[in-house]
Design a protein around this motif. Structure first.
Motif, PDB file in Angstrom:
ATOM      1  N   HIS A  41       0.816  -1.230   0.000  1.00 58.69           N
ATOM      2  CA  HIS A  41       0.000   0.000   0.000  1.00 58.69           C
ATOM      3  C   HIS A  41       0.842   1.270   0.000  1.00 58.69           C
ATOM      4  CE1 HIS A  41      -3.906  -1.907   0.597  1.00 58.69           C
ATOM      5  NE2 HIS A  41      -3.288  -2.766   1.377  1.00 58.69           N
ATOM      6  N   GLY A  42       2.112   1.160   0.175  1.00 63.76           N
ATOM      7  CA  GLY A  42       2.924   2.363   0.218  1.00 63.76           C
ATOM      8  C   GLY A  42       2.608   3.191   1.444  1.00 63.76           C
ATOM      9  N   LEU A  43       2.645   4.502   1.279  1.00 61.84           N
ATOM     10  CA  LEU A  43       2.342   5.427   2.369  1.00 61.84           C
ATOM     11  C   LEU A  43       0.931   5.967   2.179  1.00 61.84           C
ATOM     12  CD1 LEU A  43       5.717   7.297   2.187  1.00 61.84           C
ATOM     13  CD2 LEU A  43       4.902   6.114   4.218  1.00 61.84           C
ATOM     14  N   TYR A  48      -3.978  15.142   8.329  1.00 62.38           N
ATOM     15  CA  TYR A  48      -3.021  16.209   8.203  1.00 62.38           C
ATOM     16  C   TYR A  48      -3.559  17.453   8.899  1.00 62.38           C
ATOM     17  CZ  TYR A  48      -5.643  18.391   4.318  1.00 62.38           C
ATOM     18  OH  TYR A  48      -6.597  19.000   3.541  1.00 62.38           O
ATOM     19  N   PHE A 103      10.232  13.847   6.876  1.00 60.25           N
ATOM     20  CA  PHE A 103       9.668  12.747   7.636  1.00 60.25           C
ATOM     21  C   PHE A 103      10.462  12.459   8.909  1.00 60.25           C
ATOM     22  CE2 PHE A 103       6.343  10.717   5.125  1.00 60.25           C
ATOM     23  CZ  PHE A 103       6.470  11.392   3.923  1.00 60.25           C
TER      24      PHE A 103
ATOM     25  N   TYR B  32       2.370  19.041  -8.673  1.00 58.39           N
ATOM     26  CA  TYR B  32       3.771  18.659  -8.521  1.00 58.39           C
ATOM     27  C   TYR B  32       3.871  17.133  -8.409  1.00 58.39           C
ATOM     28  CZ  TYR B  32       5.170  23.439  -7.455  1.00 58.39           C
ATOM     29  OH  TYR B  32       5.423  24.775  -7.525  1.00 58.39           O
ATOM     30  N   LEU B  34       6.835  14.184  -7.148  1.00 56.36           N
ATOM     31  CA  LEU B  34       8.056  14.101  -6.364  1.00 56.36           C
ATOM     32  C   LEU B  34       8.515  12.649  -6.264  1.00 56.36           C
ATOM     33  CD1 LEU B  34       5.661  15.899  -4.649  1.00 56.36           C
ATOM     34  CD2 LEU B  34       7.766  16.738  -3.644  1.00 56.36           C
ATOM     35  N   TYR B  36      10.748  10.246  -3.505  1.00 54.35           N
ATOM     36  CA  TYR B  36      11.354  10.106  -2.198  1.00 54.35           C
ATOM     37  C   TYR B  36      12.115   8.790  -2.172  1.00 54.35           C
ATOM     38  CZ  TYR B  36       8.526  13.868  -0.168  1.00 54.35           C
ATOM     39  OH  TYR B  36       7.965  15.081   0.133  1.00 54.35           O
ATOM     40  N   PRO B  44      11.187   8.361   4.901  1.00 57.33           N
ATOM     41  CA  PRO B  44      11.510   8.761   3.526  1.00 57.33           C
ATOM     42  C   PRO B  44      12.200  10.125   3.500  1.00 57.33           C
ATOM     43  CG  PRO B  44       9.239   7.992   3.694  1.00 57.33           C
ATOM     44  CD  PRO B  44       9.747   8.148   5.084  1.00 57.33           C
ATOM     45  N   PHE B  46      13.232  13.379   0.771  1.00 52.13           N
ATOM     46  CA  PHE B  46      12.965  13.974  -0.531  1.00 52.13           C
ATOM     47  C   PHE B  46      14.175  13.828  -1.441  1.00 52.13           C
ATOM     48  CE2 PHE B  46      11.449  16.789  -3.665  1.00 52.13           C
ATOM     49  CZ  PHE B  46      12.481  17.657  -3.991  1.00 52.13           C
ATOM     50  N   SER B  49      11.937  16.766  -7.459  1.00 53.72           N
ATOM     51  CA  SER B  49      10.539  17.032  -7.805  1.00 53.72           C
ATOM     52  C   SER B  49      10.454  17.672  -9.179  1.00 53.72           C
ATOM     53  CB  SER B  49       9.904  17.955  -6.767  1.00 53.72           C
ATOM     54  OG  SER B  49      10.513  19.242  -6.797  1.00 53.72           O
ATOM     55  N   PHE B  89       9.693   6.011  -3.609  1.00 52.65           N
ATOM     56  CA  PHE B  89       8.271   6.317  -3.714  1.00 52.65           C
ATOM     57  C   PHE B  89       8.078   7.525  -4.623  1.00 52.65           C
ATOM     58  CE2 PHE B  89       6.475   3.587  -0.506  1.00 52.65           C
ATOM     59  CZ  PHE B  89       7.459   3.422   0.444  1.00 52.65           C
ATOM     60  N   LEU B  93       0.999  15.815  -5.866  1.00 49.98           N
ATOM     61  CA  LEU B  93       0.380  16.819  -4.999  1.00 49.98           C
ATOM     62  C   LEU B  93      -0.506  17.742  -5.800  1.00 49.98           C
ATOM     63  CD1 LEU B  93       0.276  18.762  -2.453  1.00 49.98           C
ATOM     64  CD2 LEU B  93       2.388  19.755  -3.340  1.00 49.98           C
ATOM     65  N   THR B  95      -3.100  21.229  -4.790  1.00 54.14           N
ATOM     66  CA  THR B  95      -3.530  22.114  -3.714  1.00 54.14           C
ATOM     67  C   THR B  95      -4.752  22.942  -4.095  1.00 54.14           C
ATOM     68  OG1 THR B  95      -2.001  23.817  -4.493  1.00 54.14           O
ATOM     69  CG2 THR B  95      -1.203  22.317  -2.785  1.00 54.14           C
ATOM     70  N   THR B  98      -9.291  20.934  -2.251  1.00 49.51           N
ATOM     71  CA  THR B  98      -8.806  20.020  -1.216  1.00 49.51           C
ATOM     72  C   THR B  98      -7.322  19.704  -1.423  1.00 49.51           C
ATOM     73  OG1 THR B  98     -10.980  18.989  -1.113  1.00 49.51           O
ATOM     74  CG2 THR B  98      -9.144  17.771  -0.138  1.00 49.51           C
ATOM     75  N   TYR B  99      -6.571  19.790  -0.363  1.00 52.45           N
ATOM     76  CA  TYR B  99      -5.138  19.474  -0.417  1.00 52.45           C
ATOM     77  C   TYR B  99      -4.988  17.958  -0.523  1.00 52.45           C
ATOM     78  CZ  TYR B  99      -0.281  19.278   1.246  1.00 52.45           C
ATOM     79  OH  TYR B  99       1.054  19.047   1.376  1.00 52.45           O
ATOM     80  N   TYR B 101      -2.033  14.854  -1.209  1.00 47.05           N
ATOM     81  CA  TYR B 101      -0.632  14.435  -1.352  1.00 47.05           C
ATOM     82  C   TYR B 101      -0.684  12.919  -1.340  1.00 47.05           C
ATOM     83  CZ  TYR B 101       4.383  15.536  -0.791  1.00 47.05           C
ATOM     84  OH  TYR B 101       5.723  15.728  -0.986  1.00 47.05           O
ATOM     85  N   PHE B 103       0.961   9.108  -2.335  1.00 42.80           N
ATOM     86  CA  PHE B 103       2.159   8.330  -2.606  1.00 42.80           C
ATOM     87  C   PHE B 103       1.819   7.062  -3.382  1.00 42.80           C
ATOM     88  CE2 PHE B 103       5.695  10.159  -0.245  1.00 42.80           C
ATOM     89  CZ  PHE B 103       5.054  11.061   0.568  1.00 42.80           C
ATOM     90  N   GLY B 104       2.770   6.632  -4.191  1.00 43.01           N
ATOM     91  CA  GLY B 104       2.681   5.325  -4.812  1.00 43.01           C
ATOM     92  C   GLY B 104       3.095   4.245  -3.827  1.00 43.01           C
ATOM     93  N   THR B 105       3.081   3.010  -4.285  1.00 41.28           N
ATOM     94  CA  THR B 105       3.351   1.871  -3.405  1.00 41.28           C
ATOM     95  C   THR B 105       4.830   1.568  -3.235  1.00 41.28           C
ATOM     96  OG1 THR B 105       2.980   0.427  -5.291  1.00 41.28           O
ATOM     97  CG2 THR B 105       1.137   0.740  -3.785  1.00 41.28           C
TER      98      THR B 105
END
Lengths: 112, 113
Positions: A41-43, A48, A103, B32, B34, B36, B44, B46, B49, B89, B93, B95, B98-99, B101, B103-105
Motif C-alpha cells: 500500500h505504500g504510504l 493532516y 519525515f 507537482y 516528487l 522520495y 523517507p 525527498f 521534484s 516512492f 500533490l 492544492t 482540497t489538499y 498528497y 504516494f505510490g506503493t
C-alpha cells in the motif's frame, strides 16, 4: 535536537487499548501529516493539519484521532487499537503545504 | 482507487548502469510530482521534484521526466551506485481546493556491485 522526532520508536499493545504516538518538529512548519506504511500500500495519509487547531482527514482516518494545540506537536491517538492497525507510522511536516515533506524516523506499532 | 501507481515492486541494476523507475497517475489536476527515497528503519527523504508545467528536471545523477499526455513520470539514476539501493516512492500533490498528497506503493531498487 532540531528536526522532526517521533516517540516511541517501537510499541507493542493489545487489542482495545488506547495508544498515542507523538510527533514533534522544531522547524515551525505549518503543515504536519501522519502516514501509515503497509506492504503493498505504500504510504497512506491518515490525517493532516494545516496549522494549530486545524486538522483534516486523509484516506484512512477511521479509528484514529489527532489534535494540534501547538504548532510543533501533532499526536496521533488510536482510540481502541485493532490488529489491522499494526503498521509503521510516519509523521511528516512541510513549510506551508509546500511540495517537500520532511519525515520522522517512524514508529513501529504491533497490536496483539 | 489508486491515483498514483508504481507497477514494479522491485528492480535490480548493475553498478554504473542506468536505473529507471516508473510511476503512473490518473488525475490530471496534480501540480507537482516528487520522488522520495527510503532506507530501512528510516523515514523517507525527498529526492527530486518536478512541476506539472515542466517535462524534465535534473539534479546531479537524478533526472525526473514527466509525460503529461501519458500521465507518466520516471526517475533516471545515472550512474547507479550501491548506496542508491533503497525503496523509491513517487508522490503527487495538488492544492487546488482540497489538499491532496498521494504516494505510490514504492519500488525497491537494488544496485549490484
Amino acid at each position: 535536537d532540531a528536526g522532526i522526532t517521533q516517540s516511541p520508536r517501537y510499541k507493542i499493545t493489545e487489542t482495545g487499548r488506547q495508544v498515542t504516538l507523538m510527533c514533534h518538529q522544531t522547524w515551525s512548519h505549518s503543515y504536519m501529516f501522519w502516514y501509515r506504511q503497509d506492504l503493498g500500500h505504500g504510504l497512506r495519509l491518515i490525517y493532516y493539519s494545516a496549522a494549530a487547531d486545524i486538522t483534516d482527514k486523509g484516506e484512512v482516518s477511521d479509528g484514529y484521532v489527532v489534535s494540534r494545540s501547538k504548532t510543533e506537536n501533532f499526536p496521533l491517538t488510536l482510540e481502541s487499537a485493532t490488529r489491522s492497525q499494526t503498521s509503521v507510522y510516519f509523521c511528516a511536516s512541510s513549510w506551508q503545504g509546500g511540495e517537500t515533506q520532511y519525515f520522522g524516523p517512524g514508529t513501529r506499532l504491533l497490536v496483539l | 482507487d489508486q491515483q498514483v501507481k508504481q507497477n514494479s515492486p522491485s528492480l535490480s541494476v548493475q553498478e554504473g548502469r542506468i536505473s529507471i523507475l516508473n510511476c503512473d497517475y490518473t488525475n490530471s489536476m496534480f501540480d507537482y510530482f516528487l520522488w522520495y527515497k527510503k532506507y530501512p528503519a528510516e523515514g523517507p527523504t525527498f529526492l527530486i521534484s518536478i512541476s506539472s508545467i515542466k517535462d524534465k528536471n535534473e539534479d546531479g545523477r537524478f533526472t525526473v521526466f514527466l509525460n503529461k499526455s501519458a500521465k507518466h513520470l520516471s526517475l533516471h539514476i545515472v550512474p547507479s551506485q550501491p548506496g542508491d539501493s533503497a525503496v523509491y516512492f513517487c508522490a503527487a500533490l495538488y492544492t487546488s481546493g482540497t489538499y491532496k498528497y498521494i504516494f505510490g506503493t514504492g519500488t525497491r531498487l537494488k544496485v549490484l556491485a
